[in-house]
Design an enzyme around this catalytic site. Structure first.
Site, PDB file in Angstrom:
ATOM      1  N   GLU A  90      13.822   7.166  -5.497  1.00  0.00           N
ATOM      2  CA  GLU A  90      13.710   8.519  -6.063  1.00  0.00           C
ATOM      3  C   GLU A  90      14.060   9.603  -5.043  1.00  0.00           C
ATOM      4  OE1 GLU A  90      10.443   9.495  -8.535  1.00  0.00           O
ATOM      5  OE2 GLU A  90      10.275   7.481  -9.357  1.00  0.00           O
ATOM      6  N   TYR A 140       6.199  13.993  -5.966  1.00  0.00           N
ATOM      7  CA  TYR A 140       6.086  12.625  -5.431  1.00  0.00           C
ATOM      8  C   TYR A 140       7.295  12.288  -4.558  1.00  0.00           C
ATOM      9  CZ  TYR A 140       6.826   7.574  -5.308  1.00  0.00           C
ATOM     10  OH  TYR A 140       7.114   6.300  -4.888  1.00  0.00           O
ATOM     11  N   LYS A 155       7.662  11.503  -0.494  1.00  0.00           N
ATOM     12  CA  LYS A 155       8.191  10.249   0.064  1.00  0.00           C
ATOM     13  C   LYS A 155       9.394  10.550   0.966  1.00  0.00           C
ATOM     14  CE  LYS A 155       7.052   6.552  -0.630  1.00  0.00           C
ATOM     15  NZ  LYS A 155       6.009   5.697   0.022  1.00  0.00           N
TER      16      LYS A 155
HETATM   17  P1  NAD Z   1      -0.180   1.933  -5.987  1.00  0.00           P
HETATM   18  O1  NAD Z   1      -0.459   3.325  -6.441  1.00  0.00           O
HETATM   19  O2  NAD Z   1      -0.359   0.808  -6.961  1.00  0.00           O
HETATM   20  O3  NAD Z   1      -1.085   1.578  -4.723  1.00  0.00           O
HETATM   21  C1  NAD Z   1      -1.274   2.463  -3.671  1.00  0.00           C
HETATM   22  C2  NAD Z   1      -2.378   1.895  -2.769  1.00  0.00           C
HETATM   23  O4  NAD Z   1      -2.543   2.774  -1.645  1.00  0.00           O
HETATM   24  C3  NAD Z   1      -3.735   1.787  -3.461  1.00  0.00           C
HETATM   25  O5  NAD Z   1      -4.344   0.554  -3.163  1.00  0.00           O
HETATM   26  C4  NAD Z   1      -4.549   2.934  -2.844  1.00  0.00           C
HETATM   27  O6  NAD Z   1      -5.934   2.688  -2.802  1.00  0.00           O
HETATM   28  C5  NAD Z   1      -3.941   2.994  -1.449  1.00  0.00           C
HETATM   29  N1  NAD Z   1      -4.107   4.309  -0.806  1.00  0.00           N
HETATM   30  C6  NAD Z   1      -3.838   5.530  -1.354  1.00  0.00           C
HETATM   31  N2  NAD Z   1      -4.136   6.499  -0.479  1.00  0.00           N
HETATM   32  C7  NAD Z   1      -4.585   5.888   0.653  1.00  0.00           C
HETATM   33  C8  NAD Z   1      -5.030   6.339   1.922  1.00  0.00           C
HETATM   34  N3  NAD Z   1      -5.066   7.650   2.203  1.00  0.00           N
HETATM   35  N4  NAD Z   1      -5.398   5.432   2.843  1.00  0.00           N
HETATM   36  C9  NAD Z   1      -5.358   4.112   2.567  1.00  0.00           C
HETATM   37  N5  NAD Z   1      -4.958   3.620   1.379  1.00  0.00           N
HETATM   38  C10 NAD Z   1      -4.561   4.485   0.431  1.00  0.00           C
HETATM   39  O7  NAD Z   1       1.298   1.964  -5.406  1.00  0.00           O
HETATM   40  P2  NAD Z   1       2.454   0.868  -5.527  1.00  0.00           P
HETATM   41  O8  NAD Z   1       3.124   1.009  -6.829  1.00  0.00           O
HETATM   42  O9  NAD Z   1       1.920  -0.436  -5.093  1.00  0.00           O
HETATM   43  O10 NAD Z   1       3.460   1.440  -4.415  1.00  0.00           O
HETATM   44  C11 NAD Z   1       3.345   1.037  -3.057  1.00  0.00           C
HETATM   45  C12 NAD Z   1       4.390   1.761  -2.231  1.00  0.00           C
HETATM   46  O11 NAD Z   1       5.690   1.464  -2.746  1.00  0.00           O
HETATM   47  C13 NAD Z   1       4.262   3.281  -2.279  1.00  0.00           C
HETATM   48  O12 NAD Z   1       4.550   3.775  -0.994  1.00  0.00           O
HETATM   49  C14 NAD Z   1       5.336   3.720  -3.267  1.00  0.00           C
HETATM   50  O13 NAD Z   1       5.801   5.015  -2.968  1.00  0.00           O
HETATM   51  C15 NAD Z   1       6.394   2.665  -3.035  1.00  0.00           C
HETATM   52  N6  NAD Z   1       7.248   2.381  -4.192  1.00  0.00           N
HETATM   53  C16 NAD Z   1       6.701   1.983  -5.377  1.00  0.00           C
HETATM   54  C17 NAD Z   1       7.543   1.648  -6.452  1.00  0.00           C
HETATM   55  C18 NAD Z   1       6.992   1.184  -7.783  1.00  0.00           C
HETATM   56  O14 NAD Z   1       7.778   0.971  -8.708  1.00  0.00           O
HETATM   57  N7  NAD Z   1       5.699   0.998  -7.946  1.00  0.00           N
HETATM   58  C19 NAD Z   1       8.920   1.744  -6.304  1.00  0.00           C
HETATM   59  C20 NAD Z   1       9.435   2.230  -5.087  1.00  0.00           C
HETATM   60  C21 NAD Z   1       8.595   2.496  -4.022  1.00  0.00           C
HETATM   61  O1  DAU Z   2      12.138   4.404  -8.838  1.00  0.00           O
HETATM   62  C1  DAU Z   2      11.016   4.001  -8.101  1.00  0.00           C
HETATM   63  C2  DAU Z   2       9.771   4.669  -8.626  1.00  0.00           C
HETATM   64  O2  DAU Z   2       9.455   4.027  -9.852  1.00  0.00           O
HETATM   65  C3  DAU Z   2       8.591   4.595  -7.668  1.00  0.00           C
HETATM   66  O3  DAU Z   2       8.902   5.287  -6.495  1.00  0.00           O
HETATM   67  C4  DAU Z   2       7.332   5.161  -8.299  1.00  0.00           C
HETATM   68  O4  DAU Z   2       6.227   4.964  -7.438  1.00  0.00           O
HETATM   69  C5  DAU Z   2       7.079   4.434  -9.610  1.00  0.00           C
HETATM   70  O5  DAU Z   2       5.967   4.997 -10.264  1.00  0.00           O
HETATM   71  C6  DAU Z   2       8.319   4.512 -10.505  1.00  0.00           C
HETATM   72  O6  DAU Z   2       8.539   5.871 -10.957  1.00  0.00           O
HETATM   73  P1  DAU Z   2       8.940   6.205 -12.463  1.00  0.00           P
HETATM   74  O7  DAU Z   2       8.578   7.584 -12.739  1.00  0.00           O
HETATM   75  O8  DAU Z   2      10.339   5.782 -12.738  1.00  0.00           O
HETATM   76  O9  DAU Z   2       7.971   5.137 -13.212  1.00  0.00           O
HETATM   77  P2  DAU Z   2       7.096   5.254 -14.545  1.00  0.00           P
HETATM   78  O10 DAU Z   2       6.619   3.874 -14.852  1.00  0.00           O
HETATM   79  O11 DAU Z   2       6.096   6.349 -14.484  1.00  0.00           O
HETATM   80  O12 DAU Z   2       8.190   5.653 -15.644  1.00  0.00           O
HETATM   81  C7  DAU Z   2       9.321   4.837 -15.899  1.00  0.00           C
HETATM   82  C8  DAU Z   2      10.170   5.561 -16.926  1.00  0.00           C
HETATM   83  O13 DAU Z   2       9.461   5.566 -18.178  1.00  0.00           O
HETATM   84  C9  DAU Z   2      10.443   7.005 -16.585  1.00  0.00           C
HETATM   85  O14 DAU Z   2      11.744   7.363 -17.036  1.00  0.00           O
HETATM   86  C10 DAU Z   2       9.388   7.777 -17.407  1.00  0.00           C
HETATM   87  C11 DAU Z   2       9.227   6.904 -18.633  1.00  0.00           C
HETATM   88  N1  DAU Z   2       7.876   6.948 -19.236  1.00  0.00           N
HETATM   89  C12 DAU Z   2       6.802   6.682 -18.430  1.00  0.00           C
HETATM   90  C13 DAU Z   2       5.516   6.742 -18.947  1.00  0.00           C
HETATM   91  C14 DAU Z   2       4.320   6.466 -18.059  1.00  0.00           C
HETATM   92  C15 DAU Z   2       7.715   7.231 -20.589  1.00  0.00           C
HETATM   93  O15 DAU Z   2       8.705   7.425 -21.333  1.00  0.00           O
HETATM   94  N2  DAU Z   2       6.442   7.283 -21.096  1.00  0.00           N
HETATM   95  C16 DAU Z   2       5.338   7.068 -20.319  1.00  0.00           C
HETATM   96  O16 DAU Z   2       4.199   7.156 -20.853  1.00  0.00           O
END
Ligand code: NAD
Ligand code: DAU
Length: 364
Positions: free
Chosen positions: A131, A155, A159
């Site tokens: 992102e 967000y 990042k």
């Molecule tokens: P998540 O929200 O599921 O988990 C985040 C974790 O960080 C939680 O366990 C929370 O308790 C912990 N945390 C938050 N604040 C904290 C603090 N101040 N000190 C210690 N721990 C803390 O997130 P996720 O989806 O597992 O994402 C993990 C990483 O990957 C993030 O950095 C996110 O930006 C990145 N990322 C996620 C996605 C995705 O699709 N989920 C995609 C690209 C990058």
């Molecule tokens: O691209 C990587 C990112 O993917 C990570 O960095 C973020 O941590 C992770 O949350 C995710 O971000 P998105 O915003 O893409 O994920 P989300 O699951 O919130 O949404 C996926 C897509 O679905 C987005 O286009 C928004 C849409 N959406 C999401 C929700 C929660 C809906 O249409 N309805 C919804 O209720």
């Protein structure tokens, strides 16, 4: 043998990574540092042996220094963050605090401990997102590691700032860093605020599936296990100071993801009669299509239209390639959520219900 500090190891990707690394390098020591925010869950690490869990905050620099020093930790894998775009629109300050100040705190501690004296071999791996590159048009080339940063949400801006700090700590101080920027993860232990688990659980309860805008936004879906393999490849073969894009090779519009989900839930109910007993409010329990729950609602402000990952560099330098296509990865994810109802019931507490009400009330 290494000793890893996994920040955010009780979150979705962090917990999957700890499980993955335990199997991948069984002799390594692992310490998890997690503040257990709403997104962190001890239960996500249940049954994993030999993990030292520290309930603490990455912004507590003295604590991190102590952990690095006393545990002779040589590797940080940094997941801890506020991660949900919608929440960042409601409360951006927390995202700056955790994602920017938190990363600064870790870098400060790592520099103080690892670069003191003659220094010691170490690695700081920073987990980031696609992102940061902003939004693509339909025909634009996919993001590469040299695509200019153009974050659009609080967000992604937070990042992006953290990525820049990591880069600067490498260039200015010689900290041995790598960064990975990955696409949308899905799989076990994902908190039900993100698209796939939210829609799955709503479908099981007969609740509407709120599709933002026209549902034509495109994401590249990456099974979390593939992401963990990609991070392992960065740690083992990544060049210090470099960044690597990690994708799932599954670029799909949201509506395609949602239609796959609806059809898979229908098929599951058709083959397992017990599901209608467990989830009587699901349309599928009454022989109705899950797709009847689809609702188009007000769009997310500033909603990025398309993300796409060019992972040529990770393929060439790290030998990384995603192993799971979306159809296979999604089927496994649905099976996991159906088999792990106690896990997701436990995380859907009062604060979760308040969040759902706050985010979706205005969209109806
Ligand atoms: P998540 O929200 O599921 O988990 C985040 C974790 O960080 C939680 O366990 C929370 O308790 C912990 N945390 C938050 N604040 C904290 C603090 N101040 N000190 C210690 N721990 C803390 O997130 P996720 O989806 O597992 O994402 C993990 C990483 O990957 C993030 O950095 C996110 O930006 C990145 N990322 C996620 C996605 C995705 O699709 N989920 C995609 C690209 C990058
Ligand atoms: O691209 C990587 C990112 O993917 C990570 O960095 C973020 O941590 C992770 O949350 C995710 O971000 P998105 O915003 O893409 O994920 P989300 O699951 O919130 O949404 C996926 C897509 O679905 C987005 O286009 C928004 C849409 N959406 C999401 C929700 C929660 C809906 O249409 N309805 C919804 O209720």
């Amino acid at each position: 043998m290494s000793h890893l500090l996994v920040t955010g190891g009780a979150g979705f990707i962090g917990a999957n990574f700890v499980r993955f690394w335990r199997r991948h390098r069984p002799d390594d020591a692992i310490t998890v540092l997690d503040a257990l925010t709403y997104a962190g869950n001890r239960a996500s690490l249940a049954g994993v042996d030999g993990v030292d869990f520290v309930h603490g905050d990455i912004r507590d620099t003295a604590l991190v220094e102590r952990l690095l020093h006393d545990g002779a930790i040589d590797t940080i894998v940094h997941f801890a963050a506020e991660s949900h775009v919608d929440r960042s629109l409601h409360g951006p300050a927390e995202f700056i605090d955790t994602n920017v100040i938190g990363t600064l705190s870790l870098l400060t501690a790592a520099r103080a401990v690892w670069l003191a004296g003659s220094g010691q071999p170490h690695r700081f791996h920073h987990v980031s997102t696609d992102e940061v590159y902003g939004s693509l048009g339909p025909g634009d080339p996919a993001f590469t590691e040299t695509t200019p940063y153009a974050p659009n949400s609080p967000y992604s801006a937070s990042k992006a700032a953290s990525d820049h700090l990591v880069r600067a700590w490498h260039h200015s101080y010689g900290l041995q860093t790598t960064t990975s920027n990955c696409s949308n993860n899905y799989g076990p232990y994902q908190f039900p605020e993100k698209l796939i688990p939210l829609f799955l659980i709503n479908a099981l309860h007969g609740r509407p599936l709120p599709i933002y805008g026209d549902g034509q936004q495109v994401r590249d879906w990456l099974h979390v296990e593939d992401h963990c393999r990609g991070i392992a490849a960065c740690l083992e073969r990544g060049r210090v100071g470099e960044t690597y894009n990690i994708g799932g090779g599954s670029e799909l519009p949201n509506l395609a993801v949602i239609d796959t989900l609806c059809a898979a839930v229908d098929a599951a109910f058709a083959t397992d009669a017990d599901l209608a007993r467990r989830f009587p409010d699901a349309p599928a329990a009454q022989g109705l299509p899950t797709a009847s729950l689809k609702r188009f609602v007000a769009d997310r402000p500033g909603h990025d239209r398309r993300y796409a990952i060019d992972e040529t560099k990770a393929r060439a330098e790290l030998g990384y390639a995603p192993a799971r296509g979306f159809a296979e990865g999604f089927a496994a994810t649905l099976a996991w959520y159906l088999a792990n109802e106690p896990w997701w019931r436990a995380v859907m507490d009062g604060s979760y219900r308040d969040w759902v009400e706050a985010n979706y009330a205005a969209r109806r």
